[in-house]
Design an enzyme around this catalytic site. Structure first.
Site, mmCIF file in Angstrom:
data_model
loop_
_atom_site.group_PDB
_atom_site.id
_atom_site.type_symbol
_atom_site.label_atom_id
_atom_site.label_comp_id
_atom_site.label_asym_id
_atom_site.label_seq_id
_atom_site.Cartn_x
_atom_site.Cartn_y
_atom_site.Cartn_z
ATOM 1 N N THR A 1 0.810 -1.222 0.000
ATOM 2 C CA THR A 1 0.000 0.000 0.000
ATOM 3 C C THR A 1 0.837 1.263 0.000
ATOM 4 O OG1 THR A 1 -1.788 -1.146 1.139
ATOM 5 C CG2 THR A 1 -1.779 1.254 1.257
ATOM 6 N N LYS B 1 -7.043 4.746 4.770
ATOM 7 C CA LYS B 1 -5.796 4.427 5.477
ATOM 8 C C LYS B 1 -4.948 5.690 5.565
ATOM 9 C CE LYS B 1 -5.463 -0.330 3.678
ATOM 10 N NZ LYS B 1 -4.634 -1.247 2.865
ATOM 11 N N ASN C 1 5.743 -1.088 3.354
ATOM 12 C CA ASN C 1 4.915 -0.557 4.437
ATOM 13 C C ASN C 1 5.735 -0.407 5.712
ATOM 14 O OD1 ASN C 1 2.652 -0.461 2.820
ATOM 15 N ND2 ASN C 1 1.744 -2.344 3.631
ATOM 16 N N HIS D 1 -1.758 -1.382 -5.905
ATOM 17 C CA HIS D 1 -1.233 -2.716 -6.203
ATOM 18 C C HIS D 1 -2.416 -3.590 -6.579
ATOM 19 C CE1 HIS D 1 -2.898 -3.946 -2.327
ATOM 20 N NE2 HIS D 1 -2.234 -2.959 -1.759
#
Length: 547
Positions: free
Chosen positions: A80, A162, A101, A339
């Site tokens: 992400t 997020k 990440n 992704h």
């Protein structure tokens, strides 16, 4: 949920304290007044190809513009944070510095040597799990950053499911940035007064979560996918869940189509309250929709759950675009993903991939490090790493000689495992040139090089074989991503503006090409030497600068 939140968003009155009229504008005549950058987390090109003929709402509208079905998050670390760092910067992780990440920094004085990509570990009390949110680690500017510098009245806004999505797409100089923290929408920006629209959206979400939700009706097109599939690793069967939940169940709210509806409602509210796209300058709003990712992790990508999610997000985006239309905003949209993702191996085997399997639960940095320690008579963790693949770091507490021995033994152990495709050392990656060919032609070392940062990357990197699912224990998640294979790398890239003709393209491009293309659309000069991407000449209405 969808109708209530979007209706509430449309009803928010403009608040003068939040609305910021543009001044000293230098916008190019004819440029769109609002850039809407949409990232659908884990929305692979495989999913887009599968569902495109039946998605007739918002995604259907964008499919009438310029469609690159072979876009690539070209780097190896298909996670992400790295993925979002490419979309609005024009740069690969090797340049953005966002290699994963999480990574490890053994120079940390804190006991937690892990670093979360959007934290600032200099903040007292921050850790890789209970972290401060910050763009500190992002080494390059975003489109919104550059635009604010060029046009003093431009606004740069982000809303996401997020924190890492919002931070990496908006960058260092956001006017508003809101994201889900597990309970509600929050911001990391100090001194920012909460807009009325945000307060209203937060209350609407709280009210919705406080109610029971019955199971969703299953569209006819989703019914063939509603088969419960037993999975290995301790988890419950997946495939036929229809998102019913009890009041107060935040976990299942997040793993449902409701989540993206809430995010889009908040974005629509901020657009209205801040009057984005209605000043003299161009504004940017980046929207990270995370529901597809959470659903993919929780249920896989080929069950009824994902089918329901994609029909829902298509309807929600249709409502969102109609709301912008009703305000008379001249906006340009780009939609892509951070992704892709692969389905659960149990269902992949049923669908004709006999080699699909779950990773060996003992193939982890911790377990391999322990084995190497026993083999060589060493103490300490020996290896730091996040699971079974990616960057691996040799323990710096060892003597240089023992570090070399441990590194050689660990690499040999990983290479000997039948589920490992290959291992590259940092020396190999540092010596490799950055790739220049189309991303569909890249070798494995090309992909790994695009994620390599000499300061943050590990001593070596482990790549698993194709169709190996890195989730061994399935009591929480059943699937994930992060590999160098095309099911994780290939993503759709769609450009749309009113008046565009449909243009379906099969050529291979990168997500780093998005930022320079948007910059050209609004007349923003970008130093080509400072980015990895190139302006796409095939987008109608975009005049790319001479190369």
């Amino acid at each position: 949920m969808r109708k209530v939140l979007l209706a509430a968003a449309a009803a928010i009155a403009v608040t003068p304290a939040c609305a910021q009229p543009a001044v000293q504008a230098t916008a190019v005549p004819g440029a769109p007044k609002l850039i809407v950058a949409l990232s659908i987390d884990q929305f692979s090109a495989d999913l887009y190809d599968e569902y495109r003929p039946v998605l007739l709402g918002g995604i259907g509208r964008l499919s009438q513009g310029t469609v690159f079905r072979n876009g690539y998050q070209s780097h190896n670390a298909t996670e992400t944070c790295p993925g979002h760092s490419t979309i609005m910067t024009g740069s690969r992780p090797s340049r953005t510095g966002i290699i994963a990440n999480y990574w490890y920094d053994q120079s940390q004085t804190r006991s937690d040597k892990g670093v979360y990509c959007s934290e600032d570990e200099r903040v007292a009390g921050s850790s890789s799990t209970a972290y401060s949110v910050s763009p500190y680690h992002l080494r390059v500017p975003t489109l919104g950053d550059l635009l604010k510098n060029a046009q003093s009245g431009s606004r740069n806004v982000a809303v996401a499911g997020k924190d890492r999505s919002a931070v990496m797409m908006s960058g260092h100089h956001a006017d508003q940035r809101w994201y889900w923290d597990g309970k509600t929408f929050v911001t990391d920006m100090t001194g920012v007064v909460m807009p009325r629209s945000v307060a209203a959206a937060k209350q609407a979400v709280s009210n919705a979560v406080a109610q029971d939700r019955p199971a969703l009706e299953l569209p006819a097109l989703c019914q063939p996918k509603a088969t419960a599939i037993p999975i290995e690793g301790g988890g419950a069967p997946v495939g036929a869940n229809r998102f019913g939940r009890k009041a107060g169940d935040l976990k299942n709210f997040r793993a449902s189509p409701e989540f993206d509806g809430a995010t889009l409602a908040l974005a629509a509210s901020l657009i209205e309250e801040m009057q984005l796209g209605r000043g003299a300058s161009t504004d940017v709003i980046s929207i990270g929709l995370s529901g597809t990712d959470v659903i993919g992790h929780t249920y896989g990508t080929e069950g009824a759950e994902m089918c329901l999610q994609l029909f829902s997000i298509d309807r929600d985006l249709g409502d969102f675009f109609r709301l912008l239309d009703s305000k008379g905003i001249d906006y340009m949209v780009v939609l892509t993903a951070d992704h892709g993702g692969q389905d659960i191996p149990e269902r992949k085997r049923l669908h004709g991939t006999p080699g699909a399997a779950r990773v060996d639960a003992k193939l982890t940095a911790k377990d391999v490090g322990a084995a190497v320690a026993a083999q060589l008579g060493l103490k300490g963790p020996v290896l730091y790493g996040d699971g079974s693949f990616g960057d691996m770091y040799v323990d710096r507490a060892l003597s240089p000689a023992d570090q070399a021995r441990a590194k050689a033994a660990a690499i040999a152990a990983f290479k000997a495992h039948p589920q490992v495709e290959t291992v590259f050392t940092r020396e190999q990656l540092a010596a490799a040139a950055s790739p220049t060919s189309p991303p569909n032609e890249w070798s494995l070392i090309d992909k790994a090089r695009a994620s390599f940062d000499p300061e943050r990357s590990g001593d070596f990197i482990v790549l698993l074989k194709r169709d190996v699912n890195p989730v061994a224990v399935t009591t929480s998640y059943v699937a994930t991503h992060g590999s160098p294979w095309d099911y994780d790398r290939r993503v759709p890239i769609l450009f749309w503006r009113r008046g565009m003709s449909q243009n379906l393209r099969n050529d291979s491009i990168e997500t780093v090409d998005i930022m320079p293309t948007l910059a050209a659309a609004i007349g923003l000069a970008v130093d080509q030497k400072s980015i990895d991407g190139e302006c796409l000449t095939g987008v109608q209405g975009v005049n790319c600068p001479a190369r």
